[in-house]
Design a protein around this motif. Structure first.
Motif, PDB file in Angstrom:
ATOM      1  N   ILE A 110       0.831  -1.208   0.000  1.00  0.00           N
ATOM      2  CA  ILE A 110       0.000   0.000   0.000  1.00  0.00           C
ATOM      3  C   ILE A 110       0.860   1.250   0.000  1.00  0.00           C
ATOM      4  N   VAL A 111       1.797   1.322   0.950  1.00  0.00           N
ATOM      5  CA  VAL A 111       2.587   2.546   1.126  1.00  0.00           C
ATOM      6  C   VAL A 111       3.488   2.809  -0.074  1.00  0.00           C
ATOM      7  N   SER A 112       4.223   1.794  -0.520  1.00  0.00           N
ATOM      8  CA  SER A 112       5.187   2.024  -1.597  1.00  0.00           C
ATOM      9  C   SER A 112       4.493   2.376  -2.909  1.00  0.00           C
ATOM     10  N   THR A 113       3.422   1.667  -3.242  1.00  0.00           N
ATOM     11  CA  THR A 113       2.724   1.951  -4.494  1.00  0.00           C
ATOM     12  C   THR A 113       1.977   3.268  -4.421  1.00  0.00           C
ATOM     13  N   ALA A 114       1.387   3.577  -3.271  1.00  0.00           N
ATOM     14  CA  ALA A 114       0.729   4.874  -3.103  1.00  0.00           C
ATOM     15  C   ALA A 114       1.730   6.007  -3.279  1.00  0.00           C
ATOM     16  N   GLY A 115       2.928   5.849  -2.716  1.00  0.00           N
ATOM     17  CA  GLY A 115       3.945   6.877  -2.886  1.00  0.00           C
ATOM     18  C   GLY A 115       4.290   7.100  -4.346  1.00  0.00           C
ATOM     19  N   LEU A 122      -5.326   5.868   3.299  1.00  0.00           N
ATOM     20  CA  LEU A 122      -5.315   6.122   4.739  1.00  0.00           C
ATOM     21  C   LEU A 122      -6.251   5.155   5.470  1.00  0.00           C
ATOM     22  N   ALA A 123      -7.414   4.862   4.860  1.00  0.00           N
ATOM     23  CA  ALA A 123      -8.331   3.908   5.481  1.00  0.00           C
ATOM     24  C   ALA A 123      -7.712   2.510   5.525  1.00  0.00           C
ATOM     25  N   ALA A 124      -7.054   2.105   4.442  1.00  0.00           N
ATOM     26  CA  ALA A 124      -6.420   0.788   4.407  1.00  0.00           C
ATOM     27  C   ALA A 124      -5.269   0.701   5.407  1.00  0.00           C
ATOM     28  N   LEU A 144      -6.591   0.124   8.766  1.00  0.00           N
ATOM     29  CA  LEU A 144      -6.994  -1.273   8.937  1.00  0.00           C
ATOM     30  C   LEU A 144      -5.786  -2.179   9.173  1.00  0.00           C
ATOM     31  N   THR A 145      -4.727  -2.003   8.371  1.00  0.00           N
ATOM     32  CA  THR A 145      -3.546  -2.854   8.565  1.00  0.00           C
ATOM     33  C   THR A 145      -2.833  -2.512   9.874  1.00  0.00           C
ATOM     34  N   GLY A 146      -2.865  -1.253  10.276  1.00  0.00           N
ATOM     35  CA  GLY A 146      -2.277  -0.886  11.565  1.00  0.00           C
ATOM     36  C   GLY A 146      -3.031  -1.531  12.715  1.00  0.00           C
ATOM     37  N   TRP A 147      -4.351  -1.507  12.628  1.00  0.00           N
ATOM     38  CA  TRP A 147      -5.175  -2.167  13.655  1.00  0.00           C
ATOM     39  C   TRP A 147      -4.902  -3.668  13.672  1.00  0.00           C
ATOM     40  N   GLY A 148      -4.841  -4.277  12.471  1.00  0.00           N
ATOM     41  CA  GLY A 148      -4.617  -5.716  12.397  1.00  0.00           C
ATOM     42  C   GLY A 148      -3.267  -6.126  12.950  1.00  0.00           C
ATOM     43  N   GLY A 186       2.707   7.681   8.933  1.00  0.00           N
ATOM     44  CA  GLY A 186       3.800   7.374   8.010  1.00  0.00           C
ATOM     45  C   GLY A 186       3.335   7.373   6.569  1.00  0.00           C
ATOM     46  N   GLY A 187       2.168   6.794   6.307  1.00  0.00           N
ATOM     47  CA  GLY A 187       1.644   6.785   4.946  1.00  0.00           C
ATOM     48  C   GLY A 187       1.320   8.171   4.444  1.00  0.00           C
ATOM     49  N   ALA A 188       0.746   9.003   5.315  1.00  0.00           N
ATOM     50  CA  ALA A 188       0.412  10.368   4.919  1.00  0.00           C
ATOM     51  C   ALA A 188       1.670  11.165   4.581  1.00  0.00           C
TER      52      ALA A 188
END
Length: 217
Positions: A12-17, A168-170, A173-177, A196-198
């Motif tokens: 999520i993070v790398s591709t979003a970036g 950010l929603a995903a 979710l992964t942070g909670w998981g 971190g993602g933001a």
């Protein structure tokens, strides 16, 4: 399960970036799709290769340790029996019970007993590098698909907004998981993951916008 969550989070993070950075430079859907697919494939293959090498090294170490144990059991069985009894005493058994248990375990399966007590290894369940590589590939790809689809499917005016909000929603979710699986504080994990993602998307978007304004890309 925890590895799958973390792999998806990386995707999520790398591709979003990547796609948000390209969106800062150009709104062209073709450029966004190309960059996103390249990031997805490069990231998933890199994750799989890295996991394969890492787990292969671990498996080689486990096999080497088991080979040493086999040789020691063959060449010095009495010393190994005494060592196993000592290990059992360290776990709280009395000297008599530990000695009796060591003899019983040795009669049943000496290698398994030493591998478990001394090395923490199950000889029948060594790590599988191909399975680890495949799991990393799939989890990263699953995570990377979200920002890729979010940036190319909506109409141009909504692309960035949809991507940022869905990412950010995903990440929440992964942070909670990951926090629940690791029995860690959920609030701290959410803040760290989403923050971190933001930051990553903000930095790459700014870089893309600067490059686009300079006529690069």
């Amino acid at each position: 399960m925890r590895a799958a969550v973390l792999g998806a989070n990386d995707g999520i993070v790398s591709t979003a970036g990547i796609v948000v950075g390209v969106a800062g430079a150009t709104p062209a859907r073709g450029a966004l799709l190309t960059a996103g697919l390249a990031g997805l494939l490069a990231g998933s293959m890199s994750m799989a290769a890295g996991e394969y090498v890492s787990v292969s090294t671990q498996r080689d170490s486990e096999r080497a340790a088991l080979a040493v144990e086999r040789r020691e059991l063959r060449e010095q069985p009495e010393e190994e029996l005494a060592e196993l009894a000592d290990l059992l005493r360290e776990r709280g058994l009395s000297e008599e019970v530990a000695a009796r248990a060591a003899r019983e375990l040795t009669r049943r399966d000496a290698l398994r007993a030493h591998a478990s007590e001394e090395l923490g290894i199950d000889p029948d369940a060594l790590t599988d590098p191909w399975r680890a590589a495949g799991a990393s590939f799939l989890s990263f790809t699953a995570g990377a698909l979200l920002p890729l689809l979010a940036i190319v499917l909506p109409p141009q005016p909504w692309r960035l907004t949809v991507t940022v909000l869905s990412v950010l929603a995903a990440l929440a979710l992964t942070g909670w998981g990951s926090a629940r699986l690791g029995a860690a504080p959920v609030g701290r994990a959410l803040l760290r993951n989403v923050g971190g993602g933001a930051v990553a998307m903000g930095v790459t978007y700014a870089a893309g916008a600067l490059l686009g304004a300079a006529g690069i890309g």
